[in-house]
Motif scaffolding. Structure first.
Motif, PDB file in Angstrom:
ATOM      1  N   TYR A  64      -5.695  10.956  -7.643  1.00 42.12           N
ATOM      2  CA  TYR A  64      -4.307  11.511  -8.192  1.00 42.12           C
ATOM      3  C   TYR A  64      -3.115  11.022  -7.232  1.00 42.12           C
ATOM      4  N   LEU A  65      -1.982  10.981  -7.445  1.00 43.40           N
ATOM      5  CA  LEU A  65      -0.861  10.783  -6.590  1.00 43.40           C
ATOM      6  C   LEU A  65       0.242  11.641  -6.862  1.00 43.40           C
ATOM      7  N   GLN A  66       0.300  12.861  -6.147  1.00 39.59           N
ATOM      8  CA  GLN A  66       1.399  13.797  -6.510  1.00 39.59           C
ATOM      9  C   GLN A  66       2.871  13.103  -5.451  1.00 39.59           C
ATOM     10  N   MET A  67       3.824  13.036  -6.395  1.00 35.60           N
ATOM     11  CA  MET A  67       5.044  12.378  -5.743  1.00 35.60           C
ATOM     12  C   MET A  67       6.190  13.323  -5.622  1.00 35.60           C
ATOM     13  N   ASN A  68       6.546  13.886  -4.553  1.00 37.89           N
ATOM     14  CA  ASN A  68       7.772  14.825  -4.353  1.00 37.89           C
ATOM     15  C   ASN A  68       8.850  13.878  -3.873  1.00 37.89           C
ATOM     16  N   SER A  69      10.389  14.689  -3.992  1.00 39.01           N
ATOM     17  CA  SER A  69      11.454  14.079  -3.331  1.00 39.01           C
ATOM     18  C   SER A  69      11.398  12.652  -3.676  1.00 39.01           C
ATOM     19  N   LEU A  70      11.360  12.085  -4.777  1.00 35.77           N
ATOM     20  CA  LEU A  70      11.478  10.868  -5.161  1.00 35.77           C
ATOM     21  C   LEU A  70      12.915  10.284  -5.073  1.00 35.77           C
ATOM     22  N   LYS A  71      12.755   9.042  -4.439  1.00 34.74           N
ATOM     23  CA  LYS A  71      14.062   8.343  -4.354  1.00 34.74           C
ATOM     24  C   LYS A  71      14.263   7.066  -5.119  1.00 34.74           C
ATOM     25  N   LEU A  73       1.063  -1.126   0.014  1.00 33.62           N
ATOM     26  CA  LEU A  73       0.051   0.163  -0.038  1.00 33.62           C
ATOM     27  C   LEU A  73       0.695   1.293   0.037  1.00 33.62           C
ATOM     28  N   VAL A  74       0.560   2.239  -0.804  1.00 34.13           N
ATOM     29  CA  VAL A  74       1.106   3.469  -0.745  1.00 34.13           C
ATOM     30  C   VAL A  74       0.442   4.657  -0.163  1.00 34.13           C
ATOM     31  N   ALA A  75      -0.874   4.708  -0.556  1.00 33.75           N
ATOM     32  CA  ALA A  75      -1.835   5.747   0.034  1.00 33.75           C
ATOM     33  C   ALA A  75      -3.235   5.349  -0.538  1.00 33.75           C
ATOM     34  N   THR A  76      -4.317   5.589   0.571  1.00 35.09           N
ATOM     35  CA  THR A  76      -5.570   5.472   0.320  1.00 35.09           C
ATOM     36  C   THR A  76      -6.478   6.734   0.596  1.00 35.09           C
ATOM     37  N   ILE A  77      -7.578   6.896  -0.034  1.00 32.82           N
ATOM     38  CA  ILE A  77      -8.433   8.127   0.343  1.00 32.82           C
ATOM     39  C   ILE A  77      -9.873   7.824   0.276  1.00 32.82           C
ATOM     40  N   THR A  78     -10.512   7.732   1.066  1.00 25.38           N
ATOM     41  CA  THR A  78     -11.956   7.803   1.372  1.00 25.38           C
ATOM     42  C   THR A  78     -12.848   8.503   0.268  1.00 25.38           C
ATOM     43  N   SER A  79     -14.157   8.325  -0.142  1.00 31.16           N
ATOM     44  CA  SER A  79     -14.934   9.413  -0.481  1.00 31.16           C
ATOM     45  C   SER A  79     -15.086  10.831   0.165  1.00 31.16           C
ATOM     46  N   GLY A  80     -14.904  10.546   1.411  1.00 30.65           N
ATOM     47  CA  GLY A  80     -15.070  11.564   2.365  1.00 30.65           C
ATOM     48  C   GLY A  80     -13.621  12.588   2.303  1.00 30.65           C
ATOM     49  N   GLY A  81     -12.696  12.067   1.923  1.00 27.49           N
ATOM     50  CA  GLY A  81     -11.315  12.727   1.730  1.00 27.49           C
ATOM     51  C   GLY A  81     -10.442  12.448   2.957  1.00 27.49           C
ATOM     52  N   SER A  82     -10.858  11.381   3.773  1.00 30.11           N
ATOM     53  CA  SER A  82      -9.756  10.808   4.412  1.00 30.11           C
ATOM     54  C   SER A  82      -8.713  10.179   4.012  1.00 30.11           C
ATOM     55  N   THR A  83      -7.446  10.428   4.259  1.00 32.38           N
ATOM     56  CA  THR A  83      -6.095   9.659   3.984  1.00 32.38           C
ATOM     57  C   THR A  83      -5.284   9.018   4.889  1.00 32.38           C
ATOM     58  N   ASN A  84      -4.663   7.910   4.095  1.00 29.12           N
ATOM     59  CA  ASN A  84      -3.789   7.006   4.833  1.00 29.12           C
ATOM     60  C   ASN A  84      -2.599   6.867   4.077  1.00 29.12           C
ATOM     61  N   TYR A  85      -1.285   6.889   4.530  1.00 27.55           N
ATOM     62  CA  TYR A  85      -0.211   6.871   3.898  1.00 27.55           C
ATOM     63  C   TYR A  85       0.745   5.706   4.593  1.00 27.55           C
ATOM     64  N   ALA A  86       1.476   5.141   3.774  1.00 26.71           N
ATOM     65  CA  ALA A  86       2.562   4.314   4.131  1.00 26.71           C
ATOM     66  C   ALA A  86       3.662   5.176   4.665  1.00 26.71           C
ATOM     67  N   ASP A  87       4.458   4.490   5.858  1.00 26.97           N
ATOM     68  CA  ASP A  87       5.269   5.375   6.595  1.00 26.97           C
ATOM     69  C   ASP A  87       6.548   5.964   5.507  1.00 26.97           C
ATOM     70  N   SER A  88       6.720   4.979   4.623  1.00 30.08           N
ATOM     71  CA  SER A  88       7.625   5.335   3.718  1.00 30.08           C
ATOM     72  C   SER A  88       7.509   6.666   2.921  1.00 30.08           C
ATOM     73  N   VAL A  89       6.180   7.116   2.711  1.00 34.17           N
ATOM     74  CA  VAL A  89       5.795   7.837   1.956  1.00 34.17           C
ATOM     75  C   VAL A  89       5.569   9.213   2.625  1.00 34.17           C
ATOM     76  N   LYS A  90       5.159   9.407   3.735  1.00 33.61           N
ATOM     77  CA  LYS A  90       4.547  10.429   4.294  1.00 33.61           C
ATOM     78  C   LYS A  90       5.595  11.576   4.236  1.00 33.61           C
ATOM     79  N   GLY A  91       4.713  12.786   4.221  1.00 37.40           N
ATOM     80  CA  GLY A  91       5.604  14.070   3.835  1.00 37.40           C
ATOM     81  C   GLY A  91       6.195  14.120   2.291  1.00 37.40           C
ATOM     82  N   ARG A  92       5.939  13.130   1.788  1.00 37.66           N
ATOM     83  CA  ARG A  92       6.466  13.123   0.271  1.00 37.66           C
ATOM     84  C   ARG A  92       5.531  13.205  -0.785  1.00 37.66           C
ATOM     85  N   PHE A  93       4.337  12.336  -0.599  1.00 40.88           N
ATOM     86  CA  PHE A  93       3.465  11.921  -1.478  1.00 40.88           C
ATOM     87  C   PHE A  93       2.001  12.524  -0.971  1.00 40.88           C
ATOM     88  N   THR A  94       1.318  12.858  -1.723  1.00 36.29           N
ATOM     89  CA  THR A  94       0.017  13.572  -1.568  1.00 36.29           C
ATOM     90  C   THR A  94      -1.042  12.777  -2.233  1.00 36.29           C
TER      91      THR A  94
END
Length: 120
Positions: free
Chosen positions: A79-86, A47-68
């Motif tokens: 959409y998945l905005q990925m910044n500071s890619l490694k 899992l990288v990230a999920t979002i509910t129909s209401g907009g609640s989000t969940n992220y893998a620890d490895s991408v927190k702060g970098r992906f939206t």
């Protein structure tokens, strides 16, 4: 029939950015959660990230702060905005959606995957 079509993958240098999109189409009544998963060579899909129909989000620890993750409910698109890619972000990225289809019950659907390669 329901289809999830991803776009936006490619080759990017470390520290760069990419935005992935996934549009759901077909005989859709409603979409609950949408998300992104990835699978690197020789590894399990994660899992990288999920979002509910209401907009609640969940992220893998490895991408927190970098992906939206975000979504446009009117367009049935996530959409998945990925910044500071490694380099370790290199993988095939898959879109997932929990969809209520006309004449059927809720089911999970997957996109075909889009390759993201982070390399100099």
């Amino acid at each position: 029939q329901v289809q999830l079509v991803e776009s936006g993958g490619g080759l990017v240098q470390p520290g760069g950015s990419l935005t992935l999109s996934c549009a759901a189409s077909g005989s859709i009544l409603s979409i609950n959660a949408m998300g992104w998963y990835r699978q690197a060579p020789g590894k399990q899909r994660e899992l990288v990230a999920t979002i509910t129909s209401g907009g609640s989000t969940n992220y893998a620890d490895s991408v927190k702060g970098r992906f939206t993750i975000s979504r446009d409910n009117a367009k049935n698109t996530v959409y998945l905005q990925m910044n500071s890619l490694k380099p370790e972000d290199t993988a095939v990225y898959y879109c997932n959606a929990h969809i209520l289809q006309r004449g059927k019950w809720w089911n999970d659907y997957w996109g075909q995957g889009t390759q993201v390669t982070v390399s100099s």
